[in-house]
Design an enzyme around this catalytic site. Structure first.
Site, PDB file in Angstrom:
ATOM      1  N   GLU A  66       0.832  -1.197   0.000  1.00 39.11           N
ATOM      2  CA  GLU A  66       0.000   0.000   0.000  1.00 39.11           C
ATOM      3  C   GLU A  66       0.872   1.254   0.000  1.00 39.11           C
ATOM      4  O   GLU A  66       0.608   2.208  -0.753  1.00 39.11           O
ATOM      5  CB  GLU A  66      -0.926   0.002   1.211  1.00 39.11           C
ATOM      6  CG  GLU A  66      -1.842   1.214   1.254  1.00 39.11           C
ATOM      7  CD  GLU A  66      -2.551   1.376   2.582  1.00 39.11           C
ATOM      8  OE1 GLU A  66      -3.728   1.774   2.581  1.00 39.11           O
ATOM      9  OE2 GLU A  66      -1.925   1.118   3.644  1.00 39.11           O
ATOM     10  N   TRP A  88      -8.518  -1.728   0.032  1.00 36.55           N
ATOM     11  CA  TRP A  88      -9.243  -0.558  -0.475  1.00 36.55           C
ATOM     12  C   TRP A  88     -10.478  -0.931  -1.294  1.00 36.55           C
ATOM     13  O   TRP A  88     -11.209  -0.049  -1.752  1.00 36.55           O
ATOM     14  CB  TRP A  88      -8.306   0.309  -1.328  1.00 36.55           C
ATOM     15  CG  TRP A  88      -7.463   1.237  -0.505  1.00 36.55           C
ATOM     16  CD1 TRP A  88      -6.182   1.033  -0.073  1.00 36.55           C
ATOM     17  CD2 TRP A  88      -7.841   2.524  -0.002  1.00 36.55           C
ATOM     18  NE1 TRP A  88      -5.747   2.103   0.661  1.00 36.55           N
ATOM     19  CE2 TRP A  88      -6.744   3.041   0.715  1.00 36.55           C
ATOM     20  CE3 TRP A  88      -9.001   3.299  -0.096  1.00 36.55           C
ATOM     21  CZ2 TRP A  88      -6.768   4.290   1.339  1.00 36.55           C
ATOM     22  CZ3 TRP A  88      -9.024   4.545   0.519  1.00 36.55           C
ATOM     23  CH2 TRP A  88      -7.926   5.025   1.225  1.00 36.55           C
ATOM     24  N   TYR A 130      -4.749   9.771  -0.889  1.00 36.07           N
ATOM     25  CA  TYR A 130      -3.364   9.889  -0.431  1.00 36.07           C
ATOM     26  C   TYR A 130      -2.302  10.177  -1.495  1.00 36.07           C
ATOM     27  O   TYR A 130      -1.724  11.259  -1.541  1.00 36.07           O
ATOM     28  CB  TYR A 130      -2.974   8.602   0.313  1.00 36.07           C
ATOM     29  CG  TYR A 130      -3.725   8.388   1.590  1.00 36.07           C
ATOM     30  CD1 TYR A 130      -3.347   9.014   2.771  1.00 36.07           C
ATOM     31  CD2 TYR A 130      -4.840   7.546   1.623  1.00 36.07           C
ATOM     32  CE1 TYR A 130      -4.042   8.810   3.956  1.00 36.07           C
ATOM     33  CE2 TYR A 130      -5.549   7.339   2.802  1.00 36.07           C
ATOM     34  CZ  TYR A 130      -5.149   7.971   3.971  1.00 36.07           C
ATOM     35  OH  TYR A 130      -5.849   7.770   5.124  1.00 36.07           O
ATOM     36  N   CYS A 192      -6.898   9.620   6.780  1.00 39.93           N
ATOM     37  CA  CYS A 192      -6.856   9.432   8.236  1.00 39.93           C
ATOM     38  C   CYS A 192      -5.446   9.728   8.736  1.00 39.93           C
ATOM     39  O   CYS A 192      -5.264  10.530   9.641  1.00 39.93           O
ATOM     40  CB  CYS A 192      -7.275   8.013   8.596  1.00 39.93           C
ATOM     41  SG  CYS A 192      -8.978   7.607   8.158  1.00 39.93           S
ATOM     42  N   ARG A 212      -5.880  12.153  12.106  1.00 38.66           N
ATOM     43  CA  ARG A 212      -7.104  12.782  12.589  1.00 38.66           C
ATOM     44  C   ARG A 212      -8.054  11.727  13.155  1.00 38.66           C
ATOM     45  O   ARG A 212      -8.859  11.985  14.048  1.00 38.66           O
ATOM     46  CB  ARG A 212      -7.809  13.526  11.448  1.00 38.66           C
ATOM     47  CG  ARG A 212      -8.318  12.598  10.356  1.00 38.66           C
ATOM     48  CD  ARG A 212      -9.261  13.249   9.382  1.00 38.66           C
ATOM     49  NE  ARG A 212      -9.712  12.269   8.395  1.00 38.66           N
ATOM     50  CZ  ARG A 212     -10.771  11.493   8.552  1.00 38.66           C
ATOM     51  NH1 ARG A 212     -11.520  11.556   9.636  1.00 38.66           N
ATOM     52  NH2 ARG A 212     -11.103  10.616   7.607  1.00 38.66           N
ATOM     53  N   ASP A 215      -8.551   3.927  13.677  1.00 41.02           N
ATOM     54  CA  ASP A 215      -9.204   2.671  14.033  1.00 41.02           C
ATOM     55  C   ASP A 215      -8.153   1.841  14.770  1.00 41.02           C
ATOM     56  O   ASP A 215      -7.280   1.238  14.159  1.00 41.02           O
ATOM     57  CB  ASP A 215      -9.684   1.986  12.752  1.00 41.02           C
ATOM     58  CG  ASP A 215     -10.202   0.567  12.984  1.00 41.02           C
ATOM     59  OD1 ASP A 215     -10.201   0.104  14.139  1.00 41.02           O
ATOM     60  OD2 ASP A 215     -10.589  -0.077  11.992  1.00 41.02           O
TER      61      ASP A 215
END
Length: 310
Positions: A66, A88, A130, A192, A212, A215
């Site tokens: 990733e 994803w 991203y 995130c 921000r 999980d």
């Protein structure tokens, strides 16, 4: 004799604290979370150390693939699916089901992504997530008509970061971010792990990641491994040694349907000290491949399955 706590213990302590004392909240997924605001952890990366969780198996190659995908600037899941990375797929799959009403399963959807160019272009794209922001942040320049602007060559934040680390290591501006406010509504998921800052001292490169949203049950393990890998690659490219990863989270949460994960993981004892090595120094930070990355001395406990909230 004093024995220092295992590097994973602060994570386990935070997981317990969030689960036992976190505020129960309704969230956009409808699943619900227990959440605390504001947390920080520090992990040494000296001597090739890497903060891979040992209380459950982490698919570190998936996280590495990733990160390498981010660095290409791609926003389509097709290269990930080709590498058997599925993390994803749920977002475009959910969009396809909502738009068409077809209850297609993930395997069938991914097979069409791989074999049908037009389908992949329409349904595999995630918007400017991203990597697009990292290496091709939109930049505009004045057009021939006064008052109008046209899209120019995008700003490559990663290339600029490498150059800055090499030429001005004492700078306080070694930063890149994915939080492009003008394009958030076009992203499948706003970033995130959104802002990274780096610091050079005594020949060592340290990095701070600010999330921000985190999980804690699933995403955190990938985030800290990926950030550590990025620091290692940047350090190698800039003739530095990895120093430390400082992780900070804003809304740090555990999903309500992860109770079994929390209970099982907290019942386990962390152990071991895996190492991360880069086996080759390519010409640029954009030229690493999965075969250039090695993790050794990693003997985690069993994987704990848990659903992803979309």
């Amino acid at each position: 004799m004093f024995s220092p706590a295992h590097y994973e213990q602060p994570y386990l302590d935070l997981l317990r604290r969030v689960w036992e004392t976190g505020n129960e909240r309704h969230d956009r997924t409808g699943v619900g979370t227990r959440s605390l605001f504001g947390a920080t952890m520090r992990f040494s990366l000296a001597d090739n150390a890497v903060p891979l969780l040992t209380t459950k198996r982490i698919a570190w190659k998936t996280a590495a693939r990733e990160m390498l995908w981010f660095l290409t600037g791609s926003t389509n899941i097709r290269p990930l699916v080709a590498d058997k990375v599925h993390i994803w797929t749920d977002w475009p799959l959910d969009r396809y089901r909502r738009a068409t009403g077809e209850e297609i399963d993930r395997d069938t959807f991914e097979a069409r992504i791989l074999t049908d160019d037009a389908f992949a272009e329409e349904w595999g794209d995630l918007g400017p997530v991203y990597g697009k922001q990292w290496v091709d942040w939109p930049r505009y320049e004045a057009a021939d008509v006064p008052g109008l602007y046209r899209r120019g060559t995008g700003h490559n934040q990663i290339a600029a970061l490498v150059d800055s680390l090499r030429t001005n290591p004492a700078s306080r501006r070694h930063i890149f971010t994915g939080w492009n406010v003008d394009e958030l509504d076009r992203m499948a998921l706003p970033p995130c792990h959104m802002t990274y800052q780096f610091h050079v001292s005594e020949g060592k490169l340290s990095g701070m990641l600010w999330q921000r949203s985190c999980d804690l049950g699933l995403g955190f393990a990938f985030n800290v491994f990926s950030a550590s890998l990025l620091i290692a690659m940047l350090a190698q490219q800039c003739d530095l040694e990895p120093g430390e990863l400082i992780w900070s989270g804003g809304d740090v949460h555990v999903y309500m349907n992860h109770a079994h994960l929390v209970e099982e993981q907290l019942a386990r004892t962390p152990e071991g000290a895996p190492k991360l090595s880069l086996l080759r120094r390519p010409a640029t930070i954009f030229d690493y491949g999965i075969d250039d990355i090695a993790v050794t001395d990693y003997a985690p406990q069993a994987h704990i399955a848990a659903p992803v909230a979309v």
